[in-house]
Design a protein around this motif. Sequence first.
Motif, PDB file in Angstrom:
ATOM      1  N   HIS A  80      37.679  26.675   6.238  1.00 30.46           N
ATOM      2  CA  HIS A  80      36.703  27.582   5.636  1.00 30.46           C
ATOM      3  C   HIS A  80      36.681  28.892   6.428  1.00 30.46           C
ATOM      4  O   HIS A  80      37.315  29.000   7.482  1.00 30.46           O
ATOM      5  N   ILE A  81      35.991  29.880   5.906  1.00 32.52           N
ATOM      6  CA  ILE A  81      35.965  31.207   6.527  1.00 32.52           C
ATOM      7  C   ILE A  81      34.683  31.369   7.329  1.00 32.52           C
ATOM      8  O   ILE A  81      33.587  31.360   6.777  1.00 32.52           O
ATOM      9  N   GLY A  82      34.833  31.521   8.640  1.00 37.45           N
ATOM     10  CA  GLY A  82      33.686  31.670   9.523  1.00 37.45           C
ATOM     11  C   GLY A  82      33.188  33.094   9.608  1.00 37.45           C
ATOM     12  O   GLY A  82      32.032  33.324   9.967  1.00 37.45           O
ATOM     13  N   GLU A  83      34.065  34.031   9.278  1.00 36.43           N
ATOM     14  CA  GLU A  83      33.680  35.446   9.285  1.00 36.43           C
ATOM     15  C   GLU A  83      34.640  36.266   8.448  1.00 36.43           C
ATOM     16  O   GLU A  83      35.855  36.087   8.524  1.00 36.43           O
ATOM     17  N   GLY A 140      32.609  28.333  20.677  1.00 37.95           N
ATOM     18  CA  GLY A 140      33.245  29.622  20.888  1.00 37.95           C
ATOM     19  C   GLY A 140      33.306  30.478  19.644  1.00 37.95           C
ATOM     20  O   GLY A 140      33.319  29.986  18.512  1.00 37.95           O
ATOM     21  N   ASN A 141      33.333  31.795  19.877  1.00 44.20           N
ATOM     22  CA  ASN A 141      33.501  32.768  18.803  1.00 44.20           C
ATOM     23  C   ASN A 141      34.630  33.719  19.184  1.00 44.20           C
ATOM     24  O   ASN A 141      34.518  34.464  20.157  1.00 44.20           O
ATOM     25  N   GLU A 142      35.715  33.669  18.454  1.00 44.83           N
ATOM     26  CA  GLU A 142      36.906  34.461  18.776  1.00 44.83           C
ATOM     27  C   GLU A 142      37.211  34.343  20.263  1.00 44.83           C
ATOM     28  O   GLU A 142      37.522  35.311  20.940  1.00 44.83           O
ATOM     29  N   ALA A 143      37.138  33.112  20.736  1.00 46.22           N
ATOM     30  CA  ALA A 143      37.286  32.837  22.166  1.00 46.22           C
ATOM     31  C   ALA A 143      38.732  32.574  22.563  1.00 46.22           C
ATOM     32  O   ALA A 143      39.025  32.473  23.752  1.00 46.22           O
ATOM     33  N   HIS A 146      38.610  33.462  10.872  1.00 46.42           N
ATOM     34  CA  HIS A 146      38.137  34.807  10.593  1.00 46.42           C
ATOM     35  C   HIS A 146      39.255  35.647   9.996  1.00 46.42           C
ATOM     36  O   HIS A 146      40.419  35.517  10.390  1.00 46.42           O
ATOM     37  N   THR A 147      38.885  36.502   9.071  1.00 47.35           N
ATOM     38  CA  THR A 147      39.854  37.445   8.499  1.00 47.35           C
ATOM     39  C   THR A 147      39.167  38.779   8.269  1.00 47.35           C
ATOM     40  O   THR A 147      38.084  38.834   7.692  1.00 47.35           O
ATOM     41  N   TYR A 148      39.798  39.858   8.739  1.00 48.22           N
ATOM     42  CA  TYR A 148      39.195  41.188   8.661  1.00 48.22           C
ATOM     43  C   TYR A 148      40.187  42.245   8.173  1.00 48.22           C
ATOM     44  O   TYR A 148      40.746  42.997   8.979  1.00 48.22           O
ATOM     45  N   PRO A 149      40.412  42.319   6.869  1.00 49.94           N
ATOM     46  CA  PRO A 149      41.201  43.441   6.355  1.00 49.94           C
ATOM     47  C   PRO A 149      40.634  44.785   6.792  1.00 49.94           C
ATOM     48  O   PRO A 149      41.397  45.742   6.998  1.00 49.94           O
ATOM     49  N   SER A 189      35.187  28.720  15.862  1.00 54.14           N
ATOM     50  CA  SER A 189      35.320  29.785  14.868  1.00 54.14           C
ATOM     51  C   SER A 189      36.120  30.923  15.484  1.00 54.14           C
ATOM     52  O   SER A 189      35.671  31.575  16.428  1.00 54.14           O
ATOM     53  N   ASP A 190      37.319  31.163  14.937  1.00 53.24           N
ATOM     54  CA  ASP A 190      38.228  32.080  15.611  1.00 53.24           C
ATOM     55  C   ASP A 190      39.102  32.845  14.629  1.00 53.24           C
ATOM     56  O   ASP A 190      39.205  32.498  13.448  1.00 53.24           O
TER      57      ASP A 190
END
Length: 412
Positions: free
Chosen positions: A290-293, A155-158, A229-232, A198-199
């Motif tokens: 770890h950081i997937g995105e 999954g991705n951001e599932a 995942h982290t998105y500033p 990865s989420d």
Amino acid sequence: MVVFCLLFSCNSKPESQEMNANPKEISAKELLGNPDYQAICYGGYRKNTRDIEPSIAQIKEDLKILAALNIKFLRTYNVHYKEVSNLLEAISQLKKEDSKFVMYVMLGAWIDCKNAWTELEPIHNEESERNAIEIAEAVRLANAYPEIIKIISVGNEAMVNWATSYYVTPNIILKWVNHLQELKKQNKLAKDVWITSSDDFASWGGGDVSYHTKDLEDLIKAVDYVSMHTYPYHNTHYNPDFWQSSSNENHFDELQKVATAMVRAQLFAKKQFENVKAYVHSISPNKPIHIGETGWASSSDGFYGIEGSKASDEYKQALYYQSMRAWTNSEKITCFYFEAFDEPWKDSNNPNGSENHFGIFTVDGKAKFTLWNSVDDKVFTNLKRDGKSIEKTFSDNKEFVMKTVFAPPTKR
């Protein structure tokens, strides 16, 4: 970053097939956290539709470009497009052509809820029948390319609730993670392939406590590591307090305001990582994270553009890329930076949409400001994308770049 997927059928072999016995060069455990193996998210699509898939020859061009940047670890998102099998074949061919060529893959298996991407109401605690096909194909590919595929991501951001079109409850991800772990025990999947999901940071317990469930605790215990995942960048619109300039910065010039804002952006990402770490380690104290995105778009005409948070330009993208690489390398955190090349299919109806502009290269192979020094250092000599040499954006004119740079809005 949500990667929107249509549901297509794929050919897959039975999961009972015994795993390929080819020797492994290096394991996921050795790859993750090793700054010698820089990681990036990859999609090779050149057009505004995924119906036109990149060829093996095109992907080989991309791989050579990324290898020149010391990228050795790629993340993909699904297995129901030919692009992924083409990628694996392209890597295999390059390894045969050059014994020193190195590239590994974190293979994504896309997961949806029932009725996802249809006119029917999504049922988030039930899953799409397609998920089983996706997982089976991921297993087949992992067994066919054990020297390349080192991680399977379920999954991705599932699991994040804002993914309203398709998200699933954690028990569904847990089901498939346990399934893959059981295949490893049965010698039907290589034992050193690591399994994760990865989420978003919130999905891993780093945000709202509503995500803190027994199923999430069990999932944390079941995965080999947590990929968050982290998105500033997105939070410059949705959670802008960290981003906006304060009255204390009134004496700063525009670039000083930009520089301090980008420091805050990196600290924002680090805080989300630490929040996930605190929660995950309260459940499983030694679980790797770890950081997937993470990434920063270079252009937007929407929330992040000149009429919005003013976050989008190549200069800020470069600052974020550099700061995140420096931090994660020093802390031995693998960071799958999003992403390698712009992909215009992601917001096909709006060429100026931010989703199309997260690449550190443009779709026609120009190096964005992030990579100008690499062009100067002749890193890309003799390398091309679709027949075009790797040149700088903005015709190599920094003054033109800086005219696109605006300081964040001031807090009211």
